[in-house]
Design a protein around this motif. Structure first.
Motif, PDB file in Angstrom:
ATOM      1  N   GLY A  56       8.438  17.204   8.503  1.00  0.00           N
ATOM      2  CA  GLY A  56       8.032  17.020   9.884  1.00  0.00           C
ATOM      3  C   GLY A  56       7.019  18.076  10.280  1.00  0.00           C
ATOM      4  O   GLY A  56       7.138  19.244   9.901  1.00  0.00           O
ATOM      5  N   LYS A  57       6.024  17.635  11.021  1.00  0.00           N
ATOM      6  CA  LYS A  57       5.018  18.597  11.473  1.00  0.00           C
ATOM      7  C   LYS A  57       5.641  19.635  12.388  1.00  0.00           C
ATOM      8  O   LYS A  57       5.212  20.786  12.437  1.00  0.00           O
ATOM      9  CB  LYS A  57       3.887  17.850  12.175  1.00  0.00           C
ATOM     10  N   ASN A  58       6.672  19.209  13.131  1.00  0.00           N
ATOM     11  CA  ASN A  58       7.405  20.115  14.013  1.00  0.00           C
ATOM     12  C   ASN A  58       8.866  20.139  13.601  1.00  0.00           C
ATOM     13  O   ASN A  58       9.473  19.092  13.366  1.00  0.00           O
ATOM     14  CB  ASN A  58       7.297  19.651  15.475  1.00  0.00           C
ATOM     15  N   GLU A  59       9.405  21.310  13.528  1.00  0.00           N
ATOM     16  CA  GLU A  59      10.833  21.496  13.270  1.00  0.00           C
ATOM     17  C   GLU A  59      11.342  22.532  14.263  1.00  0.00           C
ATOM     18  O   GLU A  59      10.986  23.702  14.191  1.00  0.00           O
ATOM     19  CB  GLU A  59      11.096  21.947  11.834  1.00  0.00           C
ATOM     20  N   ALA A  60      12.147  22.072  15.213  1.00  0.00           N
ATOM     21  CA  ALA A  60      12.587  22.933  16.320  1.00  0.00           C
ATOM     22  C   ALA A  60      14.061  23.288  16.153  1.00  0.00           C
ATOM     23  O   ALA A  60      14.896  22.414  15.906  1.00  0.00           O
ATOM     24  CB  ALA A  60      12.368  22.232  17.652  1.00  0.00           C
ATOM     25  N   ARG A  61      14.344  24.570  16.286  1.00  0.00           N
ATOM     26  CA  ARG A  61      15.727  25.044  16.346  1.00  0.00           C
ATOM     27  C   ARG A  61      16.030  25.341  17.805  1.00  0.00           C
ATOM     28  O   ARG A  61      15.630  26.385  18.332  1.00  0.00           O
ATOM     29  CB  ARG A  61      15.897  26.278  15.457  1.00  0.00           C
ATOM     30  N   LEU A  62      16.737  24.424  18.443  1.00  0.00           N
ATOM     31  CA  LEU A  62      17.034  24.559  19.867  1.00  0.00           C
ATOM     32  C   LEU A  62      18.128  25.600  20.063  1.00  0.00           C
ATOM     33  O   LEU A  62      19.221  25.478  19.499  1.00  0.00           O
ATOM     34  CB  LEU A  62      17.476  23.212  20.448  1.00  0.00           C
ATOM     35  N   SER A  63      17.816  26.601  20.871  1.00  0.00           N
ATOM     36  CA  SER A  63      18.740  27.710  21.106  1.00  0.00           C
ATOM     37  C   SER A  63      19.119  27.772  22.582  1.00  0.00           C
ATOM     38  O   SER A  63      18.361  27.324  23.457  1.00  0.00           O
ATOM     39  CB  SER A  63      18.109  29.038  20.680  1.00  0.00           C
ATOM     40  N   ALA A  64      20.278  28.358  22.844  1.00  0.00           N
ATOM     41  CA  ALA A  64      20.707  28.589  24.223  1.00  0.00           C
ATOM     42  C   ALA A  64      19.870  29.709  24.822  1.00  0.00           C
ATOM     43  O   ALA A  64      19.599  30.718  24.161  1.00  0.00           O
ATOM     44  CB  ALA A  64      22.184  28.952  24.254  1.00  0.00           C
ATOM     45  N   GLU A  65      19.439  29.530  26.056  1.00  0.00           N
ATOM     46  CA  GLU A  65      18.675  30.561  26.761  1.00  0.00           C
ATOM     47  C   GLU A  65      19.545  31.360  27.718  1.00  0.00           C
ATOM     48  O   GLU A  65      19.095  32.377  28.250  1.00  0.00           O
ATOM     49  CB  GLU A  65      17.519  29.922  27.541  1.00  0.00           C
ATOM     50  N   VAL A  66      20.773  30.897  27.932  1.00  0.00           N
ATOM     51  CA  VAL A  66      21.699  31.572  28.854  1.00  0.00           C
ATOM     52  C   VAL A  66      23.059  31.673  28.173  1.00  0.00           C
ATOM     53  O   VAL A  66      23.353  30.955  27.204  1.00  0.00           O
ATOM     54  CB  VAL A  66      21.832  30.798  30.184  1.00  0.00           C
ATOM     55  N   ALA A  67      23.889  32.562  28.680  1.00  0.00           N
ATOM     56  CA  ALA A  67      25.239  32.702  28.164  1.00  0.00           C
ATOM     57  C   ALA A  67      26.154  31.721  28.897  1.00  0.00           C
ATOM     58  O   ALA A  67      26.336  31.817  30.110  1.00  0.00           O
ATOM     59  CB  ALA A  67      25.730  34.134  28.357  1.00  0.00           C
ATOM     60  N   ALA A  68      26.707  30.773  28.167  1.00  0.00           N
ATOM     61  CA  ALA A  68      27.577  29.762  28.768  1.00  0.00           C
ATOM     62  C   ALA A  68      28.363  29.074  27.666  1.00  0.00           C
ATOM     63  O   ALA A  68      27.979  29.101  26.487  1.00  0.00           O
ATOM     64  CB  ALA A  68      26.776  28.754  29.570  1.00  0.00           C
ATOM     65  N   THR A  69      29.452  28.428  28.058  1.00  0.00           N
ATOM     66  CA  THR A  69      30.277  27.675  27.121  1.00  0.00           C
ATOM     67  C   THR A  69      29.643  26.319  26.850  1.00  0.00           C
ATOM     68  O   THR A  69      29.126  25.664  27.760  1.00  0.00           O
ATOM     69  CB  THR A  69      31.693  27.478  27.689  1.00  0.00           C
ATOM     70  N   ILE A  70      29.676  25.909  25.579  1.00  0.00           N
ATOM     71  CA  ILE A  70      29.114  24.603  25.209  1.00  0.00           C
ATOM     72  C   ILE A  70      30.058  23.522  25.726  1.00  0.00           C
ATOM     73  O   ILE A  70      31.225  23.449  25.331  1.00  0.00           O
ATOM     74  CB  ILE A  70      28.944  24.494  23.687  1.00  0.00           C
ATOM     75  N   ARG A  71      29.531  22.678  26.603  1.00  0.00           N
ATOM     76  CA  ARG A  71      30.357  21.614  27.174  1.00  0.00           C
ATOM     77  C   ARG A  71      30.265  20.326  26.353  1.00  0.00           C
ATOM     78  O   ARG A  71      31.259  19.629  26.168  1.00  0.00           O
ATOM     79  CB  ARG A  71      29.937  21.334  28.619  1.00  0.00           C
ATOM     80  N   ALA A  72      29.080  19.970  25.863  1.00  0.00           N
ATOM     81  CA  ALA A  72      28.925  18.720  25.117  1.00  0.00           C
ATOM     82  C   ALA A  72      27.730  18.801  24.182  1.00  0.00           C
ATOM     83  O   ALA A  72      26.714  19.430  24.510  1.00  0.00           O
ATOM     84  CB  ALA A  72      28.757  17.543  26.081  1.00  0.00           C
ATOM     85  N   LEU A  73      27.876  18.162  23.015  1.00  0.00           N
ATOM     86  CA  LEU A  73      26.784  17.967  22.062  1.00  0.00           C
ATOM     87  C   LEU A  73      26.779  16.476  21.716  1.00  0.00           C
ATOM     88  O   LEU A  73      27.425  16.044  20.753  1.00  0.00           O
ATOM     89  CB  LEU A  73      26.990  18.818  20.802  1.00  0.00           C
ATOM     90  N   PRO A  74      26.092  15.675  22.489  1.00  0.00           N
ATOM     91  CA  PRO A  74      26.193  14.214  22.352  1.00  0.00           C
ATOM     92  C   PRO A  74      25.430  13.616  21.175  1.00  0.00           C
ATOM     93  O   PRO A  74      25.283  12.393  21.108  1.00  0.00           O
ATOM     94  CB  PRO A  74      25.617  13.710  23.675  1.00  0.00           C
ATOM     95  N   VAL A  75      24.934  14.425  20.235  1.00  0.00           N
ATOM     96  CA  VAL A  75      24.201  13.901  19.081  1.00  0.00           C
ATOM     97  C   VAL A  75      24.832  14.441  17.813  1.00  0.00           C
ATOM     98  O   VAL A  75      25.478  15.496  17.809  1.00  0.00           O
ATOM     99  CB  VAL A  75      22.707  14.289  19.141  1.00  0.00           C
ATOM    100  N   ASP A  76      24.628  13.696  16.704  1.00  0.00           N
ATOM    101  CA  ASP A  76      25.167  14.077  15.407  1.00  0.00           C
ATOM    102  C   ASP A  76      24.049  14.192  14.392  1.00  0.00           C
ATOM    103  O   ASP A  76      22.933  13.696  14.606  1.00  0.00           O
ATOM    104  CB  ASP A  76      26.206  13.064  14.930  1.00  0.00           C
TER     105      ASP A  76
END
Length: 342
Positions: A56-76
């Protein structure tokens, strides 16, 4: 004559005749036969290959920008997501409270600014009628400027709180495929914690690792000859760029190519095939003289040995000669520098 003497003489004559041997015929030295052909007639364009992978021309590692509890990750992992689709949600309650405080502070600032504006306008009207001193008008003006500054600060604080709340929802920056899911629901995500890795599903390129000697041949290859082979599938390509730097670990250079038609999925591995556009002399036509490989060229009826510096035994060699140049293809092994070609 005595018969015995006559018999003896005949026997001696017969022995003398048998002792004579014919002289052997003179040895015939074969005359070398030479054949000349133009470079364009014998040149080959060898096919080359190199390992390649679709990336892929772009490969993004999405990171949290704030301190918080993970509520949902709706993708696999392996799921395709569209641009702007929600891929992660963090607990926003603290951010929502902060936004409410900022909204209240903004409302107070707006009220104070409105009051300061009204007082200043009234004071200026009274000053015009000489019912208000200049010093008092200056005080009202200062109060209005301070209220305006407080209002700008409150607006900025409100915008900051709104942006902080928005950071609790992560969206796909482009149409992509989920490569990795690093976070888990219920975990505390600190700023910088990687939650998901996304690979661009539309803008893909072919990454190829080349030996330095093949980089030049790939640059000069004709576009229709560039093909990516993965299993039974073949995909035409065009060259984008070849890196000018050498990889320290693999001692190779990387090239990137673009698919002309529909590309295969990112992560697909195979081989890049291309045909070298440079003239190559077939390996069987190479001649070795004084430890160096080359070819005999016809010049003014004589043979001149042309050295090919990059030639190797058993491999086609790059020819740096014009296509009309005549080279010796038959009888070359008997030639030496300067011999006449008859």
């Amino acid at each position: 004559m005595n018969p015995r003497i006559l018999t003896a003489l005949c026997a001696l004559a017969l022995l003398a005749a048998c002792g004579k041997q014919e002289a052997p015929p003179a040895a015939v030295v074969p005359v070398p036969t030479f054949a000349l052909q133009a470079v364009a007639e014998v040149a080959a364009y060898p096919e080359r290959s190199a390992p390649a992978a679709v990336v892929g021309k772009n490969e993004a590692r999405l990171s949290a920008e704030v301190a918080a509890t993970i509520r949902a990750l709706p993708v696999d992992v392996g799921q395709k997501v569209s641009k702007g689709e929600v891929v992660a949600r963090l607990d926003p309650r603290d951010a929502e409270l902060a936004l409410e405080r900022a909204a209240a502070a903004l409302a107070q600032s707006q009220a104070r600014h409105a009051q300061a504006t009204a007082q200043f306008e009234r004071a200026r009207t009274l000053r015009d009628k000489n019912f208000y001193s200049a010093e008092a008008l200056t005080l009202r003006e200062t109060e209005l400027a301070a209220a305006a500054a407080d209002l700008r600060a409150a607006k900025a604080q409100h915008e900051t709180a709104r942006r902080a709340l928005a950071k609790h929802t992560l969206r796909a920056p482009f149409t992509a495929v989920v490569r990795a899911r690093s976070g888990q629901v219920g975990e505390l995500a600190a700023p910088g914690t990687v939650l998901l890795t996304l690979v661009d599903a539309q803008a893909v390129e072919l990454a190829v690792q080349l030996q330095p000697r093949d980089a030049e041949s790939l640059t000069g290859a004709v576009t229709p000859e560039l093909t990516f082979v993965a299993g039974d599938e073949r995909h035409p390509l065009k060259l984008l760029r070849v890196s000018p730097t050498l990889n320290r670990e693999s001692r190779s250079v990387e090239a990137r190519l673009l698919f002309v038609g529909p590309p295969p999925a990112a992560g697909t591995e195979g081989r890049l095939l291309w045909r070298d556009a440079r003239f190559h002399l077939p390996a069987e036509l190479l001649v070795r003289r004084a430890g160096r490989y080359g070819v005999f060229v016809a010049e003014a009826g004589k043979a001149r040995f042309h050295v090919l510096p990059q030639a190797q035994e058993g491999r086609p060699a790059v020819l740096d000669l014009p296509p009309e140049t005549r080279i010796v293809t038959q009888g070359r092994h008997a030639l030496q520098e300067g011999m006449a070609l008859k």
